[in-house]
Structures are given as structure tokens and as C-alpha cells.
Design a protein around this motif. Structure first.
Motif, PDB file in Angstrom:
ATOM      1  N   HIS A  21       0.807  -1.543   0.172  1.00  0.00           N
ATOM      2  CA  HIS A  21       0.426   0.023  -0.038  1.00  0.00           C
ATOM      3  C   HIS A  21       1.070   1.360  -0.088  1.00  0.00           C
ATOM      4  N   ASP A  22       0.073   2.543  -0.220  1.00  0.00           N
ATOM      5  CA  ASP A  22       1.045   3.455  -0.828  1.00  0.00           C
ATOM      6  C   ASP A  22       1.041   4.126   1.546  1.00  0.00           C
TER       7      ASP A  22
ATOM      8  N   LYS B  17       1.254  10.172   8.079  1.00  0.00           N
ATOM      9  CA  LYS B  17       1.246   9.957   9.470  1.00  0.00           C
ATOM     10  C   LYS B  17       1.407   8.595  10.036  1.00  0.00           C
ATOM     11  N   GLU B  18       1.588   7.342   9.024  1.00  0.00           N
ATOM     12  CA  GLU B  18       2.293   5.315   9.165  1.00  0.00           C
ATOM     13  C   GLU B  18       3.337   5.771   9.974  1.00  0.00           C
ATOM     14  N   ALA B  19       4.493   6.790   8.777  1.00  0.00           N
ATOM     15  CA  ALA B  19       5.420   6.505   8.444  1.00  0.00           C
ATOM     16  C   ALA B  19       5.596   7.400   9.765  1.00  0.00           C
TER      17      ALA B  19
ATOM     18  N   LEU C  12       4.225  -0.495  -3.770  1.00  0.00           N
ATOM     19  CA  LEU C  12       5.903  -1.550  -3.866  1.00  0.00           C
ATOM     20  C   LEU C  12       6.727  -0.614  -2.629  1.00  0.00           C
ATOM     21  N   GLN C  13       6.960   0.087  -3.047  1.00  0.00           N
ATOM     22  CA  GLN C  13       8.690   0.579  -2.318  1.00  0.00           C
ATOM     23  C   GLN C  13       8.770   0.406  -0.886  1.00  0.00           C
ATOM     24  N   GLN C  14       7.436   0.174  -0.137  1.00  0.00           N
ATOM     25  CA  GLN C  14       7.473  -0.617   1.373  1.00  0.00           C
ATOM     26  C   GLN C  14       8.183  -1.999   1.194  1.00  0.00           C
ATOM     27  N   ARG C  15       7.493  -2.515   0.430  1.00  0.00           N
ATOM     28  CA  ARG C  15       8.099  -3.822   0.459  1.00  0.00           C
ATOM     29  C   ARG C  15       9.591  -4.176   0.029  1.00  0.00           C
TER      30      ARG C  15
ATOM     31  N   GLY D 204       3.057  -7.561  -9.611  1.00  0.00           N
ATOM     32  CA  GLY D 204       2.585  -7.790  -7.807  1.00  0.00           C
ATOM     33  C   GLY D 204       3.490  -7.742  -7.083  1.00  0.00           C
ATOM     34  N   THR D 205       4.076  -8.680  -5.968  1.00  0.00           N
ATOM     35  CA  THR D 205       4.905  -8.572  -5.200  1.00  0.00           C
ATOM     36  C   THR D 205       5.447 -10.722  -5.266  1.00  0.00           C
ATOM     37  N   LYS D 206       4.847 -10.620  -6.503  1.00  0.00           N
ATOM     38  CA  LYS D 206       6.377 -12.295  -6.926  1.00  0.00           C
ATOM     39  C   LYS D 206       7.846 -11.277  -6.958  1.00  0.00           C
ATOM     40  N   LEU D 207       8.112 -12.662  -6.878  1.00  0.00           N
ATOM     41  CA  LEU D 207      10.203 -12.545  -7.081  1.00  0.00           C
ATOM     42  C   LEU D 207      10.664 -13.217  -8.022  1.00  0.00           C
ATOM     43  N   PHE D 208      10.104 -13.508  -8.941  1.00  0.00           N
ATOM     44  CA  PHE D 208      10.209 -14.980  -9.681  1.00  0.00           C
ATOM     45  C   PHE D 208       8.970 -15.501 -10.089  1.00  0.00           C
TER      46      PHE D 208
END
Length: 338
Positions: free
Chosen positions: A30-31, A35-37, A98-101, A180-184
Motif C-alpha cells: 500500500h501507499d 501519518k503511518e511513517a 510496492l516501495q515499502q516491501r 505484484g509482489t512476486k520475486l520470480f
């Protein structure tokens, strides 16, 4: 400090638990909001402060002072590293959600690599006292180099992939888009890396270069591997949230490189004096309380002067833009007939 193996294991397990909680809360891409940061930045700072106070209670004032000096130094150096992280994110066009991940996994890779560096550094220092001369000279050289780079004021900074990353990409191949969040993923029957995996490796391996000055710097403040490791761990684990909190403010810290160069130069001199003292020469040594006060003072002054200089630059740019608009308006104004 005389740290038992049990204490080492409990500390590592405690850090892993904190990382797991952090990962579980932010597991869904998520973005990240300001506040969260901000909340998580405060949480990690409070945890670091509590740990430092714990060293004061169960250890001694020397250990606590060394931790805080090391933590503040590593944190300030990490802020400078954020400039490179911004360039990496832009280079690979990482989607905002995806930057957080990316940062979480990248920082974990960096933490493992730094643990190896710290273990190697502690072993070298324990057997070769003369290495302090090398560390001190290297930090003084790094300080001078930082000043030269700051004075050059190169606005065309760009991230260039290191050789290790290029060889990995060549070996495994890279998909042409994010999945998405897939690495391979499989492309034409072949298992290849996604750009997400590449950028995670870029963040983690790039930190090796940062460790070349940060690890000698903290060893200049303490030779206790336990304090060196925990100070690095707390500084790095709060880095992800700090990226989102002050990402827009990084360009305003125009004097940060100068401040870091002063700190690195100071620690370099401290290391050389310590090496001379270990060699049997009667030279003054810089105490931890003075080191802590000096580092904090430099960072405060650097921040204040940076904000003042940034404000003046903004005002100057606004005046120049207004003058340019006025000139353009006058040039477009129709002539008055006689």
C-alpha cells in the motif's frame, strides 16, 4: 560489556520479533501515508532509546553512552543513504505501493551483510590494534571526499548498477514488468527474476558501500561488537519509515554532506588518537560524552543551516520566476499606436 551467548540470542530473537511485527502490519502492499511513517519512525526511535536506557540500568553509563553515540552516527549516515535509495526507486520505476516491501527486504539484506562486516571488523580489531590507523585514515579521507562531492554540486546524479547486481541479472534474467509482489516468474518456460527482486537486491547490495564508512565510524566510538550490532540494527530498521517521512525533505538538507564529513573526520581523528594511545604514546583520548555532544551539536547546526539555506534558495527561485513572468508579460503586451 561482558555479553553472554544467551544475551546475544535473546537480543537477536527480540529484533526478529520486532521485524516480524513490522512486516505483519505492513504485509499488504500500500501507499505509506505521512501519518503511518511518522508513527513507526517514533516507535523505532523510542525502542532504541529504551534499549540504550536498558544498557544504562543493566550495564553501565559507558555502554549506554557508546550505544547512543553509535546509534545517532549510524542514523545520520543512513539519512544520507536515503538519497541513493530515492535514485534506485526512480531508476527501476518502482510503483509507490510496492516501495515499502522493497525497502523492508532491502534493509533486511543490508542488516545481514552488516552483521558479517561487524563480525569481521571485531575479529580484526581484536588481533591487530594497528588497524585503527587504517580506519582513522580512511574516515578522514572519506570526510574530505564528501566535502569535495558537496562542493561539486552535481545535479545529474544517477544510480548505476554495481557489478554484482549486473552478474546476477545476467545469470537469472529479468522480466520486463512488475508482477505484484512476486520475486520470480516463468517466462517462456524459464524462471526469471522480477524487477521487484532486482531492486531489493540493489538496495541491499548498495548498502555494502555505505558500510565501508559507517562500520569503521562506529568502531571509532566503541569496540564492543554487541553495541556496534544493536546500534546498526536499530538505525537500519527505522530507515524504511524515515524514507517515507522525510523523502520530500531530503533536498532541503543541503548541508548534510558537510555535517557528515565533520563527524567522520572527527571520528577519524579519534581513532588515530586511540591507536597512538594503544601504541604506548601519551596522547589525549576523546571521551564518549564529548563525542556524543559533538555529534549532536554538528547535526543540529547542519539541520538549521540547511533549512535556512534551502529557504533562501526557494525565495530566490520564486523571485526569479516572478521576474521572468513579468518580462514575458511585458514582451507579449501589444505596442501602443501613436
Amino acid at each position: 560489556m561482558d555479553v553472554s551467548m544467551t544475551m546475544w540470542v535473546l537480543t537477536i530473537l527480540g529484533l526478529c520479533a520486532l521485524i516480524a511485527v513490522d512486516f505483519f502490519i505492513g504485509r499488504k502492499p500500500h501507499d505509506v501515508s505521512i501519518k503511518e511513517a511518522g508513527i513507526w519512525t517514533i516507535v523505532w526511535i523510542v525502542l532504541a532509546v529504551l534499549f540504550g536506557l536498558g544498557l544504562l540500568v543493566w550495564g553501565d553509563s559507558q555502554a549506554s553512552g557508546e550505544f547512543f553515540a553509535g546509534y545517532i552516527t549510524e542514523k545520520s549516515l543512513s539519512v544520507d543513504n536515503l538519497f541513493v535509495f530515492v535514485l534506485i526507486m526512480a531508476k527501476f520505476a518502482v510503483p509507490s505501493h510496492l516501495q515499502q516491501r522493497v525497502l523492508m527486504v532491502g534493509v533486511l539484506i543490508a542488516l545481514v551483510l552488516r552483521a558479517i562486516f561487524i563480525a569481521a571488523g571485531a575479529a580484526i580489531i581484536a588481533n591487530f590494534a594497528w588497524v585503527f590507523y587504517i580506519f582513522g585514515a580512511f574516515l578522514i579521507y572519506t570526510a574530505w571526499k564528501l566535502i569535495q562531492e558537496a562542493r561539486a554540486d552535481d545535479e545529474e546524479d544517477d544510480y548505476e548498477e554495481n557489478r554484482l547486481l549486473k552478474s546476477i541479472e545476467k545469470r537469472f534474467g529479468v522480466a520486463d514488468r512488475y508482477h505484484g509482489t512476486k520475486l520470480f516468474v516463468r517466462v517462456n518456460g524459464k524462471r526469471v527474476m522480477t524487477p521487484l527482486m532486482v531492486v531489493m537486491l540493489a538496495i541491499g547490495t548498495t548498502d555494502i558501500l555505505f558500510a565501508l564508512d559507517s562500520i569503521p565510524a562506529i568502531f571509532g566510538l566503541t569496540q564492543d561488537p554487541y553495541i556496534v550490532f544493536t546500534a546498526n540494527a536499530f538505525a537500519l530498521m527505522g530507515l524504511r519509515q524515515l524514507y517515507f517521512l522525510i523523502g520530500g525533505l531530503l533536498k532541503k538538507l543541503v548541508h548534510l554532506s558537510y555535517g557528515l564529513s565533520v563527524i567522520l573526520g572527527f571520528i577519524g581523528v579519534k581513532l588515530v588518537l586511540h591507536a597512538l594511545h594503544e601504541s604506548g604514546l601519551h596522547v589525549p583520548e576523546i571521551s564518549i560524552p564529548f563525542s556524543l555532544a559533538f555529534i549532536c551539536a554538528v547535526l543540529v547546526v547542519t539541520t538549521i543551516t540547511s533549512l535556512i539555506a534551502s529557504k533562501k534558495q526557494s525565495e530566490k527561485a520564486a523571485r526569479e520566476a516572478a521576474e521572468k513572468d513579468a518580462e514575458q508579460h511585458d514582451a507579449e503586451k501589444p505596442g501602443v499606436e501613436a
